[in-house]
Write a protein that holds these residues in place. Sequence first.
Motif, short mmCIF file in Angstrom:
data_model
loop_
_atom_site.label_atom_id
_atom_site.label_comp_id
_atom_site.label_asym_id
_atom_site.label_seq_id
_atom_site.Cartn_x
_atom_site.Cartn_y
_atom_site.Cartn_z
N GLU A 216 -0.71 -16.26 -14.73
CA GLU A 216 -2.00 -15.77 -14.23
C GLU A 216 -2.33 -16.40 -12.89
O GLU A 216 -2.80 -15.72 -11.97
CB GLU A 216 -3.10 -16.05 -15.25
CG GLU A 216 -3.07 -15.15 -16.47
CD GLU A 216 -4.36 -15.23 -17.27
OE1 GLU A 216 -5.09 -16.23 -17.11
OE2 GLU A 216 -4.64 -14.30 -18.04
N MET B 154 -0.25 -14.92 -10.23
CA MET B 154 -0.80 -13.63 -9.82
C MET B 154 -1.99 -13.82 -8.88
O MET B 154 -2.14 -13.10 -7.88
CB MET B 154 -1.23 -12.84 -11.05
CG MET B 154 -1.88 -11.50 -10.76
SD MET B 154 -2.28 -10.58 -12.27
CE MET B 154 -3.51 -11.69 -13.01
N LEU B 155 -2.86 -14.79 -9.18
CA LEU B 155 -4.03 -15.05 -8.35
C LEU B 155 -3.61 -15.43 -6.94
O LEU B 155 -4.15 -14.92 -5.95
CB LEU B 155 -4.88 -16.16 -8.97
CG LEU B 155 -6.08 -16.66 -8.16
CD1 LEU B 155 -7.07 -15.53 -7.92
CD2 LEU B 155 -6.76 -17.84 -8.85
N ALA C 209 -0.70 -14.87 -5.47
CA ALA C 209 0.01 -13.74 -4.84
C ALA C 209 -1.00 -12.74 -4.27
O ALA C 209 -0.83 -12.23 -3.16
CB ALA C 209 0.93 -13.07 -5.85
N GLU C 210 -2.06 -12.47 -5.03
CA GLU C 210 -3.09 -11.55 -4.55
C GLU C 210 -3.85 -12.14 -3.38
O GLU C 210 -4.19 -11.44 -2.41
CB GLU C 210 -4.05 -11.21 -5.69
CG GLU C 210 -5.18 -10.26 -5.32
CD GLU C 210 -4.71 -8.87 -4.93
OE1 GLU C 210 -5.55 -8.07 -4.48
OE2 GLU C 210 -3.50 -8.57 -5.08
N ALA C 211 -4.15 -13.44 -3.43
CA ALA C 211 -4.84 -14.10 -2.32
C ALA C 211 -4.00 -14.01 -1.05
O ALA C 211 -4.52 -13.74 0.04
CB ALA C 211 -5.13 -15.55 -2.67
N GLU C 212 -2.70 -14.22 -1.17
CA GLU C 212 -1.81 -14.13 0.00
C GLU C 212 -1.78 -12.71 0.54
O GLU C 212 -1.75 -12.49 1.76
CB GLU C 212 -0.40 -14.58 -0.38
CG GLU C 212 0.52 -14.72 0.81
CD GLU C 212 1.81 -15.44 0.44
OE1 GLU C 212 2.83 -14.74 0.22
OE2 GLU C 212 1.80 -16.68 0.37
N ARG C 213 -1.80 -11.72 -0.36
CA ARG C 213 -1.83 -10.33 0.09
C ARG C 213 -3.13 -10.04 0.85
O ARG C 213 -3.13 -9.37 1.89
CB ARG C 213 -1.72 -9.39 -1.11
CG ARG C 213 -1.64 -7.91 -0.72
CD ARG C 213 -1.79 -7.01 -1.93
NE ARG C 213 -3.14 -7.03 -2.46
CZ ARG C 213 -4.16 -6.32 -1.93
NH1 ARG C 213 -3.96 -5.57 -0.85
NH2 ARG C 213 -5.37 -6.38 -2.46
N LEU C 214 -4.25 -10.54 0.34
CA LEU C 214 -5.53 -10.30 0.99
C LEU C 214 -5.62 -10.97 2.35
O LEU C 214 -6.11 -10.39 3.32
CB LEU C 214 -6.67 -10.79 0.08
CG LEU C 214 -6.89 -10.00 -1.21
CD1 LEU C 214 -7.86 -10.73 -2.13
CD2 LEU C 214 -7.43 -8.60 -0.91
N LEU D 260 -10.09 -13.14 -9.27
CA LEU D 260 -9.43 -12.04 -8.56
C LEU D 260 -10.44 -11.01 -8.07
O LEU D 260 -10.38 -10.56 -6.92
CB LEU D 260 -8.42 -11.36 -9.49
CG LEU D 260 -7.05 -12.01 -9.63
CD1 LEU D 260 -6.29 -11.38 -10.78
CD2 LEU D 260 -6.25 -11.86 -8.34
N ASN E 11 -11.37 -10.05 -4.10
CA ASN E 11 -11.25 -8.67 -3.64
C ASN E 11 -12.57 -8.15 -3.12
O ASN E 11 -12.61 -7.44 -2.10
CB ASN E 11 -10.74 -7.78 -4.77
CG ASN E 11 -9.22 -7.74 -4.84
OD1 ASN E 11 -8.57 -7.03 -4.10
ND2 ASN E 11 -8.65 -8.55 -5.73
#
Length: 330
Positions: A133, A136-137, A139-144, A172, A176
């Motif tokens: 988890e 995933m957090l 990875a999403e922060a890096e994408r943002l 998350l 976002n």
Amino acid sequence: MKYSLNAGEWNSVFAVPSSVVDKYLKLAGGNSLKLLLFLLRHGGEEFSEERLNSELGFKERGELEDAALFWIQRGIIRFDNGADSGLVSAAEIRDTTVTVAETPADKPKARPTVKPVYVSSGEVAGRIASDKEIEMLFAEAERLYAHPLRQRENQLVISLIDHYGLPVGVALMLLNYCFKVDKTSPSYIQTVAADWSEEDINTIELANARILSLEKQNGVEGRLREAMEMTTKLSVKMRRYIKTWTDWGFDEKMIMLAYEKTIDQIKEWKPEYANKILESWKSEGISSPDAVEQAAQQRKQTVMAGTNSKSSFNMNNEMNKIINRYKSEN
């Protein structure tokens, strides 16, 4: 006679994995590339943080950890958090397995009352590698952020969980939302996180409801600033009023209607007056402009009926007086 290649400096070379160039050359920062090249040059050797900082010329706190975390997250280098060692190179540089220290025990949730505790990038990497988890957090922060996370950003993301006590799914949604409204400063994200923590927003459903409320607030704030031709932010007091009104369930149209009625009736903008209007609509269950108009028509008819009733009653009295007087005179 003997022959040999005059390779010069080519006599001492080292290999760089093709995947590093193909996948990460555009993403990796300069310091991350410096670190990787140094470790590739000394493949199989282990280095302490002090040695690497010295060799690479890193002087700022967290500079080495920032550079390393990019590769640790991708399984290119590994981290040993033993008592006697710091960052080490990967003996198997092409191996995608990351060896990490044990994950620190989960901290109990508590309302934020102090500044978030500093967490080293090594600890962050360990959490990422051992918890899907959290992986995933990040990875999403890096994408943002659209770039490898820096030390300050790593601290911010991990603080959402450790310091503010938000579940990963809620964290998350918070990130976002902040990126969606283009409010990505650490101070703003931390302010929202503190609010959510204090309000016990700890489920996806509660987070979604809060985001909808925030989106309404943002829409109202923008419309009011436009209507008042403001180029600065609204005051804290004004934003509190808007939050109250949206919490009551009023949308942008209703709040702007209250604004217009305030200007029409007292010829200036006073949020206190608008608050009374909206409060009365709330108590009467009025939630749309059409309902406001209908209520106004009903009040008008009631007043007219009362006036007519009063006039009719008075006229009857007068007529009775005239009739009685006429009878007495005759």
